[in-house]
Scaffold this motif. Structure first.
Motif, PDB file in Angstrom:
ATOM      1  N   VAL A   1       0.856  -1.185   0.000  1.00  8.74           N
ATOM      2  CA  VAL A   1       0.000   0.000   0.000  1.00  8.74           C
ATOM      3  C   VAL A   1       0.890   1.232   0.000  1.00  8.74           C
ATOM      4  CG1 VAL A   1      -1.706   1.328   1.304  1.00  8.74           C
ATOM      5  CG2 VAL A   1      -1.917  -1.173   1.163  1.00  8.74           C
TER       6      VAL A   1
ATOM      7  N   LEU B   1      -1.440  -1.400  -4.222  1.00  5.47           N
ATOM      8  CA  LEU B   1      -2.624  -0.564  -4.064  1.00  5.47           C
ATOM      9  C   LEU B   1      -2.176   0.846  -3.690  1.00  5.47           C
ATOM     10  CD1 LEU B   1      -5.647  -0.027  -3.776  1.00  5.47           C
ATOM     11  CD2 LEU B   1      -5.526  -1.019  -1.473  1.00  5.47           C
TER      12      LEU B   1
ATOM     13  N   VAL C   1      -3.397  -1.189  -8.626  1.00  4.71           N
ATOM     14  CA  VAL C   1      -4.726  -0.640  -8.387  1.00  4.71           C
ATOM     15  C   VAL C   1      -4.602   0.771  -7.823  1.00  4.71           C
ATOM     16  CG1 VAL C   1      -6.924  -1.006  -7.176  1.00  4.71           C
ATOM     17  CG2 VAL C   1      -5.549  -2.984  -7.890  1.00  4.71           C
TER      18      VAL C   1
ATOM     19  N   LEU D   1      -6.811   3.600  -5.911  1.00  3.61           N
ATOM     20  CA  LEU D   1      -8.039   3.903  -5.176  1.00  3.61           C
ATOM     21  C   LEU D   1      -8.271   5.404  -5.260  1.00  3.61           C
ATOM     22  CD1 LEU D   1     -10.391   2.979  -3.424  1.00  3.61           C
ATOM     23  CD2 LEU D   1      -8.897   3.188  -1.428  1.00  3.61           C
TER      24      LEU D   1
ATOM     25  N   ALA E   1     -11.303  -2.193  -4.688  1.00  4.02           N
ATOM     26  CA  ALA E   1      -9.867  -2.060  -4.883  1.00  4.02           C
ATOM     27  C   ALA E   1      -9.138  -3.324  -4.412  1.00  4.02           C
ATOM     28  CB  ALA E   1      -9.344  -0.831  -4.140  1.00  4.02           C
TER      29      ALA E   1
ATOM     30  N   CYS F   1      -7.014  -6.602  -6.426  1.00  2.00           N
ATOM     31  CA  CYS F   1      -5.664  -7.086  -6.103  1.00  2.00           C
ATOM     32  C   CYS F   1      -5.520  -8.590  -6.386  1.00  2.00           C
ATOM     33  CB  CYS F   1      -5.336  -6.799  -4.639  1.00  2.00           C
ATOM     34  SG  CYS F   1      -5.033  -5.059  -4.306  1.00  2.00           S
TER      35      CYS F   1
END
Length: 183
Positions: free
Chosen positions: A11, A107, A136, A138, A177, A181
């Motif tokens: 992340v 992400l 991804v 968000l 989201a 993944c």
């Protein structure tokens, strides 16, 4: 993914204390949902702002947290000593390499120029075939609306391929989201 039984999601997100609380809350929700899925977190190893919220909530839900922080940021971002694994490295390049190797998916949450730089690097590497992991974005609160419009314009002008843009998953919803993944 990648022959592993455990899922590790990297992340990328904001780390400045000036980030509005709504974004910190979104990061916390990402951490909760990572843990609820039985997954683990890979992140920048800091305790501040969104970065800290995602890790605290992931751990609170039972997820392992794998943090990587450069020495030069260990004080500024407050190295998270509660991390399941915390690696203090010399450079940002080492940080990114270790995160890339550990992660099964990437992400990107709202963030600033550092977050954008990390996002572009992993997305570009995927487009170039250097990894096959999901990337991804968000886009809550239209944080990346201008970026996505610019990328679409670049595609329309021939600077970004249709395949490259199609490989990027953009969603406004945390659950969607995280679902992305797994693709």
């Amino acid at each position: 993914m990648g022959g592993r039984t455990l899922m590790y999601v990297a992340v990328y997100c904001g780390s400045l204390a000036t980030v509005p609380q709504t974004y910190v809350d979104i990061a916390a929700e990402v951490g909760r949902q990572i843990a609820a899925r039985g997954w683990n977190l890979v992140w920048g190893g800091g305790q501040t702002s969104m970065m800290g919220a995602v890790a605290r909530e992931a751990r609170a839900g039972g997820a392992s947290t794998y943090g990587v922080i450069p020495k030069g940021l260990a004080t500024r971002e407050i190295a998270d000593e509660d991390s399941t694994e915390l690696h203090v490295v010399d450079t940002m390049r080492e940080r990114k390499r270790m995160m890339d190797e550990k992660a099964d998916a990437f992400l990107t949450l709202p963030g600033g120029i550092g977050t954008a730089e990390e996002f572009f690097e992993v997305w570009t590497a995927g487009v170039l075939g250097m990894h096959g992991k999901p990337v991804v974005l968000l886009d809550v609160d239209d944080h990346y609306k201008g970026l996505v419009a610019w990328l679409t314009e670049l595609r329309d002008k021939g600077f970004v391929s249709h395949a490259a843009l199609d490989s990027l998953v953009v969603t406004e919803d945390v659950s969607a989201a995280l679902d992305a993944c797994l693709r």
